[in-house]
Write an enzyme that holds these catalytic residues in place. Structure first.
Site: not given
Length: 205
Positions: A181, A165
């Site tokens: 992440c 992301h």
């Protein structure tokens, strides 16, 4: 010219030639980090001169048996490679999981979202109670933790909980700061998003 001088000159020429052949960067996209309009948002420019050049988006030589379209994440060197034909890859600088939140494995892109809603997991809210206000989801926007795009990673057991992301925290690129992440500069995750297909293989190592 003596034989010795000739050999020395020839050797230097060979070193120079080999140095040219082993250059790994074909193109660097340093100029692509300016401000832009995207889906109604005014994405700010990145002070890219403050980001080490090796983390700027660039096409590099990359030898792999994986097919084009595969994403390979090198958590040690903080690079993400999007495999291209002819032994090349688009390389991006990334931020990765901090100590205790590292992970590795193989997954696939199960979903893609533009300007996604971010919902912190319950375990994260427990560690950071101030995030409880986002238990129902943090609205999309320039300060959203997932940035301009998110690619959702699933494996055979389902949703891994991990994402590739964007992030407004561009200074975290090249560092281990996330909860697992893979973070990217917003301009970079937009570029990756446009290249990546649903179902694409992702290898994190």
């Amino acid at each position: 010219m003596t034989i010795r001088s000739f050999v020395t000159a020839a050797g230097l020429a060979l070193v120079v030639a080999l140095a040219g052949c082993t250059s790994t960067s074909f193109r660097v996209f340093t100029s692509d980090y300016g401000s832009k309009r995207d889906a109604g948002y005014s994405l700010p420019s990145i002070p890219i001169s403050k980001v080490p050049r090796k983390y700027h988006r660039q096409i590099v030589r990359y030898d792999t048996k994986e097919k084009p379209g595969t994403i390979i994440v090198d958590t040690s060197d903080k690079f993400l490679y999007f495999v291209m034909p002819e032994g090349k890859a688009m390389r991006y600088g990334i931020g990765v999981g901090r100590e205790g939140f590292e992970w590795s494995g193989t997954a696939r892109i199960a979903a893609k979202r533009e300007w996604p809603v971010w919902t912190p997991p319950a375990a994260m809210i427990k560690r950071q109670p101030e995030l409880a206000k986002y238990a129902g989801g943090m609205p999309p926007g320039l300060n959203n933790a997932l940035g301009a795009r998110a690619l959702y990673l699933h494996n055979k057991r389902g949703d891994t909980g991990y994402r590739l992301h964007g992030t407004p925290e561009w200074a975290s690129i090249g560092r281990a700061m996330s909860s697992g992440c893979i973070r990217m500069i917003n301009q970079d995750v937009i570029d990756l998003y446009d290249r990546t297909d649903i179902g694409a293989k992702v290898i994190v190592k």
